[in-house]
Design a protein around this motif. Structure first.
Motif, PDB file in Angstrom:
ATOM      1  N   ALA A  43       0.596  -1.087   0.073  1.00 43.70           N
ATOM      2  CA  ALA A  43       0.104   0.022  -0.076  1.00 43.70           C
ATOM      3  C   ALA A  43       0.954   1.344   0.218  1.00 43.70           C
ATOM      4  O   ALA A  43       0.538   2.163  -0.535  1.00 43.70           O
ATOM      5  N   ALA A  44       2.013   1.100   0.733  1.00 42.17           N
ATOM      6  CA  ALA A  44       2.934   2.349   0.731  1.00 42.17           C
ATOM      7  C   ALA A  44       3.497   2.598  -0.501  1.00 42.17           C
ATOM      8  O   ALA A  44       3.572   3.509  -1.231  1.00 42.17           O
ATOM      9  N   ALA A  45       4.010   1.416  -1.074  1.00 39.23           N
ATOM     10  CA  ALA A  45       4.785   1.497  -2.278  1.00 39.23           C
ATOM     11  C   ALA A  45       3.675   2.207  -3.516  1.00 39.23           C
ATOM     12  O   ALA A  45       3.946   2.831  -4.599  1.00 39.23           O
ATOM     13  N   LYS A  46       2.353   1.707  -3.462  1.00 36.74           N
ATOM     14  CA  LYS A  46       1.360   2.105  -4.632  1.00 36.74           C
ATOM     15  C   LYS A  46       0.785   3.389  -4.015  1.00 36.74           C
ATOM     16  O   LYS A  46       0.089   4.006  -4.685  1.00 36.74           O
ATOM     17  N   ALA A  47       1.462   4.131  -3.079  1.00 38.11           N
ATOM     18  CA  ALA A  47       0.878   5.319  -2.520  1.00 38.11           C
ATOM     19  C   ALA A  47      -0.699   5.416  -2.167  1.00 38.11           C
ATOM     20  O   ALA A  47      -1.372   6.362  -2.501  1.00 38.11           O
ATOM     21  N   ASP A  48      -1.187   4.008  -1.662  1.00 38.51           N
ATOM     22  CA  ASP A  48      -2.671   4.043  -1.417  1.00 38.51           C
ATOM     23  C   ASP A  48      -2.632   4.480  -0.110  1.00 38.51           C
ATOM     24  O   ASP A  48      -2.932   3.704   0.961  1.00 38.51           O
ATOM     25  N   TYR A  49      -3.038   5.786   0.363  1.00 36.47           N
ATOM     26  CA  TYR A  49      -3.019   6.325   1.669  1.00 36.47           C
ATOM     27  C   TYR A  49      -4.154   5.693   2.477  1.00 36.47           C
ATOM     28  O   TYR A  49      -3.656   5.372   3.764  1.00 36.47           O
ATOM     29  N   THR A  50      -5.336   5.528   1.973  1.00 36.74           N
ATOM     30  CA  THR A  50      -6.293   5.081   2.663  1.00 36.74           C
ATOM     31  C   THR A  50      -5.965   3.606   3.127  1.00 36.74           C
ATOM     32  O   THR A  50      -6.028   3.325   4.253  1.00 36.74           O
ATOM     33  N   THR A  51      -5.610   2.703   2.269  1.00 33.14           N
ATOM     34  CA  THR A  51      -5.204   1.347   2.502  1.00 33.14           C
ATOM     35  C   THR A  51      -4.005   1.206   3.537  1.00 33.14           C
ATOM     36  O   THR A  51      -4.111   0.709   4.583  1.00 33.14           O
ATOM     37  N   TYR A  52      -3.101   1.908   3.341  1.00 34.14           N
ATOM     38  CA  TYR A  52      -1.959   1.877   4.217  1.00 34.14           C
ATOM     39  C   TYR A  52      -2.304   2.317   5.597  1.00 34.14           C
ATOM     40  O   TYR A  52      -1.994   1.472   6.418  1.00 34.14           O
ATOM     41  N   PHE A  53      -2.929   3.562   5.807  1.00 40.26           N
ATOM     42  CA  PHE A  53      -3.407   3.760   7.310  1.00 40.26           C
ATOM     43  C   PHE A  53      -4.581   3.024   7.979  1.00 40.26           C
ATOM     44  O   PHE A  53      -4.614   3.113   8.956  1.00 40.26           O
ATOM     45  N   ASN A  54      -5.193   2.377   7.036  1.00 38.29           N
ATOM     46  CA  ASN A  54      -6.012   1.286   7.559  1.00 38.29           C
ATOM     47  C   ASN A  54      -5.557   0.355   8.486  1.00 38.29           C
ATOM     48  O   ASN A  54      -5.903  -0.363   9.149  1.00 38.29           O
ATOM     49  N   TYR A  55      -4.228  -0.008   8.024  1.00 36.89           N
ATOM     50  CA  TYR A  55      -3.246  -0.897   8.772  1.00 36.89           C
ATOM     51  C   TYR A  55      -3.077  -0.645  10.069  1.00 36.89           C
ATOM     52  O   TYR A  55      -2.898  -1.550  10.845  1.00 36.89           O
ATOM     53  N   PHE A  56      -3.068   0.810  10.336  1.00 40.63           N
ATOM     54  CA  PHE A  56      -2.778   1.079  11.995  1.00 40.63           C
ATOM     55  C   PHE A  56      -3.974   1.007  12.452  1.00 40.63           C
ATOM     56  O   PHE A  56      -5.223   1.403  12.188  1.00 40.63           O
ATOM     57  N   ALA A  57      -3.832   0.657  14.003  1.00 39.93           N
ATOM     58  CA  ALA A  57      -4.868   1.018  14.899  1.00 39.93           C
ATOM     59  C   ALA A  57      -5.092   2.336  15.232  1.00 39.93           C
ATOM     60  O   ALA A  57      -4.291   3.117  14.847  1.00 39.93           O
ATOM     61  N   ASP A  58      -6.310   2.882  15.924  1.00 33.02           N
ATOM     62  CA  ASP A  58      -6.357   4.125  16.198  1.00 33.02           C
ATOM     63  C   ASP A  58      -5.425   4.882  16.844  1.00 33.02           C
ATOM     64  O   ASP A  58      -4.990   5.902  16.486  1.00 33.02           O
ATOM     65  N   GLU A  59      -5.091   4.292  18.139  1.00 31.98           N
ATOM     66  CA  GLU A  59      -4.024   4.626  18.816  1.00 31.98           C
ATOM     67  C   GLU A  59      -2.752   3.778  18.549  1.00 31.98           C
ATOM     68  O   GLU A  59      -2.314   3.236  19.597  1.00 31.98           O
ATOM     69  N   THR A  61       1.601   4.252  17.033  1.00 37.70           N
ATOM     70  CA  THR A  61       2.621   5.043  16.843  1.00 37.70           C
ATOM     71  C   THR A  61       3.702   4.506  16.058  1.00 37.70           C
ATOM     72  O   THR A  61       3.619   3.386  15.622  1.00 37.70           O
ATOM     73  N   PHE A  62       4.258   5.671  15.267  1.00 40.51           N
ATOM     74  CA  PHE A  62       5.152   5.535  13.981  1.00 40.51           C
ATOM     75  C   PHE A  62       6.360   6.136  14.772  1.00 40.51           C
ATOM     76  O   PHE A  62       6.365   7.331  15.003  1.00 40.51           O
ATOM     77  N   ILE A  63       7.450   5.333  14.664  1.00 36.87           N
ATOM     78  CA  ILE A  63       8.751   5.885  15.208  1.00 36.87           C
ATOM     79  C   ILE A  63       9.755   5.624  13.500  1.00 36.87           C
ATOM     80  O   ILE A  63      10.049   4.477  13.567  1.00 36.87           O
ATOM     81  N   GLY A  64      10.138   6.788  13.412  1.00 34.55           N
ATOM     82  CA  GLY A  64      10.951   6.792  12.125  1.00 34.55           C
ATOM     83  C   GLY A  64      12.461   6.545  12.382  1.00 34.55           C
ATOM     84  O   GLY A  64      12.843   6.739  13.303  1.00 34.55           O
ATOM     85  N   THR A  65      13.295   7.001  11.445  1.00 34.37           N
ATOM     86  CA  THR A  65      14.865   6.811  11.536  1.00 34.37           C
ATOM     87  C   THR A  65      15.320   7.709  11.967  1.00 34.37           C
ATOM     88  O   THR A  65      16.513   7.911  12.466  1.00 34.37           O
ATOM     89  N   ASP A  66      14.848   8.923  11.931  1.00 33.48           N
ATOM     90  CA  ASP A  66      15.429  10.178  12.596  1.00 33.48           C
ATOM     91  C   ASP A  66      14.729  10.372  14.015  1.00 33.48           C
ATOM     92  O   ASP A  66      13.892   9.985  14.375  1.00 33.48           O
ATOM     93  N   ALA A  67      15.955  10.785  14.926  1.00 27.84           N
ATOM     94  CA  ALA A  67      15.571  10.904  16.397  1.00 27.84           C
ATOM     95  C   ALA A  67      14.336  11.678  16.540  1.00 27.84           C
ATOM     96  O   ALA A  67      13.803  11.245  17.792  1.00 27.84           O
ATOM     97  N   THR A  68      13.975  12.475  15.869  1.00 30.42           N
ATOM     98  CA  THR A  68      12.831  13.327  16.247  1.00 30.42           C
ATOM     99  C   THR A  68      11.672  12.895  15.591  1.00 30.42           C
ATOM    100  O   THR A  68      10.560  13.398  15.885  1.00 30.42           O
ATOM    101  N   GLU A  69      11.528  11.778  14.993  1.00 30.96           N
ATOM    102  CA  GLU A  69      10.249  11.071  14.097  1.00 30.96           C
ATOM    103  C   GLU A  69       9.464  10.034  15.411  1.00 30.96           C
ATOM    104  O   GLU A  69       9.732   8.692  15.225  1.00 30.96           O
ATOM    105  N   VAL A  70       8.763  10.650  16.212  1.00 23.53           N
ATOM    106  CA  VAL A  70       7.660   9.749  16.791  1.00 23.53           C
ATOM    107  C   VAL A  70       6.527  10.510  16.686  1.00 23.53           C
ATOM    108  O   VAL A  70       6.183  11.668  17.072  1.00 23.53           O
ATOM    109  N   TRP A  71       5.375   9.678  15.867  1.00 23.96           N
ATOM    110  CA  TRP A  71       4.224  10.308  15.470  1.00 23.96           C
ATOM    111  C   TRP A  71       2.954   9.370  16.091  1.00 23.96           C
ATOM    112  O   TRP A  71       3.128   8.107  15.864  1.00 23.96           O
ATOM    113  N   ASP A  72       2.050   9.871  16.649  1.00 25.81           N
ATOM    114  CA  ASP A  72       0.774   9.098  16.641  1.00 25.81           C
ATOM    115  C   ASP A  72       0.106   8.917  15.316  1.00 25.81           C
ATOM    116  O   ASP A  72       0.377   9.644  14.372  1.00 25.81           O
ATOM    117  N   LYS A  73      -0.935   8.207  15.195  1.00 21.92           N
ATOM    118  CA  LYS A  73      -1.386   7.917  13.889  1.00 21.92           C
ATOM    119  C   LYS A  73      -1.695   9.299  13.114  1.00 21.92           C
ATOM    120  O   LYS A  73      -1.617   9.461  11.992  1.00 21.92           O
TER     121      LYS A  73
END
Length: 170
Positions: A43-59, A61-73
């Protein structure tokens, strides 16, 4: 004596069926999670925003490679939206994946090596079965650094991260 033999044979048969069923459930859940994570990456590779984010629970967290990247959904969705809109997302393919379960089987955690535009990265996280579907509760994306080049990488990132270290220590 004959009744006792039949009884014990029946008990052994029931016990063996239970063990097979437990193993099968774990295998089924691992397959479901693997399929979900593969779909998540596609879904990410196809840039399918809705499908990609439907894989996440509402509550979640995504933690990225940069030390500042900590996001809720919600924050991650806002950050990622321009990339999905421009169709300039990321394309990750699992190279190797491990999946483990809590004793009650309601939570699982995983780690995987990913083939990415950044070369090998590690994805890890926690998933929970919610309303019959496995959902990402936490996802952590990490860049791997071969031991042979750690000193070079540290030298490269030190001037960038030193200010953040000082800020976080305050």
């Amino acid at each position: 004596m004959k009744k006792t033999t039949i009884f014990f044979t029946f008990i052994l048969w029931v016990m063996s069926f239970t063990a097979v069923t437990a193993q099968t459930k774990s295998d089924i859940d691992k397959k479901e999670i693997g399929t979900m994570l593969d779909g998540f990456n596609v879904a990410a590779a196809k840039a399918d925003y809705t499908t990609y984010f439907n894989y996440f629970a509402d509550e979640s967290t995504f933690i990225g490679t940069d030390a500042t990247e900590v996001w809720d959904k919600k924050a991650f969705m806002a950050w990622a939206k321009p990339y999905f809109d421009k169709k300039s997302t990321w394309n990750f393919t699992s190279l190797k994946r491990n999946i483990y379960f809590s004793k009650d089987g309601k939570l699982a955690w995983f780690d995987e090596l990913l083939d990415t535009q950044m070369k090998i990265c590690r994805g890890s996280g926690v998933v929970e079965k919610i309303n019959g579907s496995w959902k990402v509760k936490q996802y952590v994306l990490s860049m791997t650094v071969p031991n042979e080049v750690v000193d070079q990488v540290v030298a490269e990132k030190t001037p960038i991260e030193e200010a953040l270290i000082l800020k976080l220590k305050k």
